[in-house]
Write an enzyme that holds these catalytic residues in place. Structure first.
Site, mmCIF file in Angstrom:
data_model
loop_
_atom_site.group_PDB
_atom_site.id
_atom_site.type_symbol
_atom_site.label_atom_id
_atom_site.label_comp_id
_atom_site.label_asym_id
_atom_site.label_seq_id
_atom_site.Cartn_x
_atom_site.Cartn_y
_atom_site.Cartn_z
ATOM 1 N N HIS A 126 0.843 -1.209 0.000
ATOM 2 C CA HIS A 126 0.000 0.000 0.000
ATOM 3 C C HIS A 126 0.868 1.245 0.000
ATOM 4 O O HIS A 126 1.933 1.270 0.610
ATOM 5 C CB HIS A 126 -1.019 -0.009 1.149
ATOM 6 N N ASP A 175 -0.413 4.365 0.808
ATOM 7 C CA ASP A 175 -0.832 5.369 1.788
ATOM 8 C C ASP A 175 -0.103 5.130 3.105
ATOM 9 O O ASP A 175 0.448 4.047 3.327
ATOM 10 C CB ASP A 175 -2.348 5.321 2.000
ATOM 11 N N ASP A 182 6.500 1.098 6.335
ATOM 12 C CA ASP A 182 5.071 0.769 6.195
ATOM 13 C C ASP A 182 4.376 1.781 5.304
ATOM 14 O O ASP A 182 3.937 2.807 5.785
ATOM 15 C CB ASP A 182 4.461 0.726 7.598
ATOM 16 N N GLU A 206 -5.067 1.373 2.830
ATOM 17 C CA GLU A 206 -4.971 0.284 3.814
ATOM 18 C C GLU A 206 -5.011 0.844 5.218
ATOM 19 O O GLU A 206 -5.627 0.266 6.115
ATOM 20 C CB GLU A 206 -3.680 -0.517 3.598
ATOM 21 N N GLU A 207 -4.359 1.979 5.419
ATOM 22 C CA GLU A 207 -4.286 2.546 6.775
ATOM 23 C C GLU A 207 -5.614 3.146 7.215
ATOM 24 O O GLU A 207 -5.749 3.580 8.355
ATOM 25 C CB GLU A 207 -3.173 3.602 6.857
ATOM 26 N N HIS A 212 3.721 3.349 12.343
ATOM 27 C CA HIS A 212 2.631 4.170 12.905
ATOM 28 C C HIS A 212 3.130 5.132 13.979
ATOM 29 O O HIS A 212 2.402 6.042 14.353
ATOM 30 C CB HIS A 212 1.471 3.351 13.490
HETATM 31 N N1 BES Z 1 1.006 -3.390 8.552
HETATM 32 C C1 BES Z 1 0.008 -3.292 9.582
HETATM 33 C C2 BES Z 1 -0.324 -4.641 10.189
HETATM 34 C C3 BES Z 1 0.864 -5.147 10.986
HETATM 35 C C4 BES Z 1 1.054 -4.651 12.259
HETATM 36 C C5 BES Z 1 1.760 -6.060 10.458
HETATM 37 C C6 BES Z 1 2.149 -5.064 12.996
HETATM 38 C C7 BES Z 1 2.849 -6.463 11.203
HETATM 39 C C8 BES Z 1 3.065 -5.962 12.463
HETATM 40 C C9 BES Z 1 -1.234 -2.636 9.010
HETATM 41 O O1 BES Z 1 -0.902 -1.552 8.182
HETATM 42 C C10 BES Z 1 -2.032 -2.044 10.122
HETATM 43 O O2 BES Z 1 -1.546 -1.231 10.842
HETATM 44 N N2 BES Z 1 -3.306 -2.428 10.281
HETATM 45 C C11 BES Z 1 -4.198 -1.823 11.236
HETATM 46 C C12 BES Z 1 -5.613 -2.164 10.926
HETATM 47 C C13 BES Z 1 -6.244 -1.279 9.876
HETATM 48 C C14 BES Z 1 -7.704 -1.639 9.695
HETATM 49 C C15 BES Z 1 -6.091 0.194 10.184
HETATM 50 C C16 BES Z 1 -3.940 -2.328 12.638
HETATM 51 O O3 BES Z 1 -3.489 -3.450 12.858
HETATM 52 O O4 BES Z 1 -4.224 -1.532 13.549
HETATM 53 MN MN MN Z 2 0.871 -1.363 6.644
#
Ligand code: BES
Ligand code: MN
Length: 455
Positions: free
Chosen positions: A95, A97, A128, A159-160, A424
């Site tokens: 992604h 974004d 990320d 995605e975010e 994040h």
């Molecule tokens: N890349 C992350 C998921 C992730 C987190 C993979 C930690 C490996 C380690 C993904 O971008 C993410 O942050 N997803 C969100 C959910 C989304 C619906 C906003 C999350 O897990 O909070």
């Molecule tokens: Mn991600």
């Protein structure tokens, strides 16, 4: 291995081609990081459009047929190139974004100004997931003009923000994403030097709970002592979500056991930054608490701020709660369980309202078969050490849509992150040495998939 699908000379060739490609890959990554493509709606969405265009240009330059598609959400990029007749097909996901930068004063260097320190590249999206995008581009470049597989690349722009238009994109363009293997580069490795395939992810449910105790706010001296304020009632309600050991106290949630990888309390404390003397919560192995058991976090509270406070009983208060779920838990039943808990634990008859904000399923991979074999072999070729299967406590909810839409595909979750990435957070960064290995592994994976056909 004498019966390997690639010869040692072929492997060395890919390794050295990727090494030569890295300076340009790094420069292109930096250019992407300079575009503040935050998909959260309060940010300038023209930047998300700019980053989609930048990704489209990178793919077009590699000879792909490219389209930017917007289906009611933010722009995604789809690129395709046919492979040799009869070759397997691979779809690559990332992604473009990013998360909001947060408080810029928490960053050592500006979030959208990529900066190298101690072998790491700092910047929002440097890992990320713009490094995921560039790993795919690097793999394409390593096979320039001679791609051994049919390849589609899908680079999402939201995605975010929970992928709100992904279902529509799949409805309208899904046929183009079908493949023998789908590589989702949006996760983490186990440690620097220790590659991993992510075989489980947790699901999630996010709610807002609102507590009301009074028709209007009143003087705390005149009414305090007999009437409860909404903030105190809310805090008491939130306190019922965990038992005394810190395990989630909501009844009816699934819970599983994580694989027994070596992960001790000292490593957890170091990586999480938990303060000395603050105890861990929950029971069972730490990895089970993080990967296969539910967790509940209060991520925001609406209450009078301290600087606006007066001697008043607040009539209303609200909290946003993020609940993570065992990988196989159905999010709808988890929401019902949380709602029932909150409504059933209203202190002193306070009025409690629960509204669902967002929910998404977890993921548990079918982690074997020929594509998984070649993925594992590619990681071993790139790192010189076998990959481990890991779980992840975070969520990539759209994967379940892929599982449903492409039941025959091997869904392989990889990534560029490591435990120090701070995705994040402030000072997000990419380990540049690991990044080259990620690019090498992916280039080798494409070669291995292509070689499967020739056998
Ligand atoms: N890349 C992350 C998921 C992730 C987190 C993979 C930690 C490996 C380690 C993904 O971008 C993410 O942050 N997803 C969100 C959910 C989304 C619906 C906003 C999350 O897990 O909070
Ligand atoms: Mn991600």
């Amino acid at each position: 291995m004498t019966d390997d699908v690639l010869t040692p000379a072929q492997l060395d060739g890919i390794r050295s081609r990727v090494r030569d490609l890295m300076p340009q890959v790094r420069a292109d990554l930096e250019a992407l990081v300079r575009i503040p493509s935050v998909s959260a709606s309060s940010f300038d969405q023209s930047q998300v459009a700019r980053s989609a265009e930048a990704v489209a240009a990178l793919l077009a330059a590699e000879g792909l047929e490219v389209e930017v598609v917007t289906e009611g959400g933010r722009p995604a990029v789809i690129g395709h190139v046919d492979g040799p007749e009869g070759a397997p097909t691979v779809t690559l996901y990332a992604h473009h974004d990013v998360q909001p930068p947060g408080d810029e004063s928490d960053w050592t260097t500006a979030p959208f100004e990529p900066t190298e320190r101690d072998g790491r590249l700092y910047g929002r999206g440097a890992a990320d997931d713009k490094a995921g995008v560039m790993a795919h581009v690097a793999a394409l470049r390593a096979h320039a003009g001679d791609l051994p597989v049919g390849l589609t690349i899908f680079v999402e722009g939201e995605e975010e923000s929970g992928s709100p238009s992904l279902e529509t994109i799949l409805e309208r363009h899904g046929d183009r994403l079908a493949a023998d293997a789908i590589v989702i580069a949006d996760s983490t490795n186990w440690a620097v030097g220790a590659p991993a395939l992510t075989t489980t992810l947790r699901g999630g449910v996010r709610v807002v709970v609102t507590v009301r105790t009074l028709d209007h706010s009143v003087h705390s001296g005149m009414y305090g002592g007999a009437a409860v304020d909404a903030v105190t009632a809310l805090v008491r309600l939130l306190a019922t979500l965990h038992d005394d050991e810190g395990s989630v106290a909501v009844a009816g949630l699934d819970s599983g056991e994580a694989a027994d990888l070596d992960y001790d309390e000292a490593r957890f404390r170091e990586e999480s930054g938990l303060l000395d003397g603050v105890e861990l919560i929950g029971t069972g192995s730490i990895l089970s608490r993080l990967w296969t058991k539910p967790s509940i976090t209060t991520i925001g509270i609406d209450a009078t701020s301290i600087d606006k406070a007066s001697n008043t009983l607040a009539a209303k208060a609200a909290a946003k709660i993020s609940m993570r779920l065992a990988p196989t838990q159905d999010p709808a039943s988890a929401f019902e369980a949380l709602k029932t808990h909150l409504e059933g634990h209203a202190p002193w008859g306070a009025k409690v309202e629960v509204s669902l904000e967002e929910s998404g399923p977890g993921f548990a991979a079918d982690a074997d078969g020929p594509a998984y074999d070649q993925a594992r072999a590619s990681f071993a070729d790139a790192w010189g050490t076998e990959p481990v299967d890991i779980g992840v406590g975070g969520s990539i909810p759209f994967i379940s849509s892929f599982v449903e839409r492409f039941p025959e595909a091997a869904i392989i979750v990889t990534g560029v992150e490591d435990p120090d990435t701070r995705a994040h957070g402030a000072n997000e960064s990419l380990h540049l040495g690991e990044f080259e290995k990620v690019c090498t592994a992916e280039a080798i994976f494409l070669a291995r998939m292509g070689a499967l056909r020739a056998r």
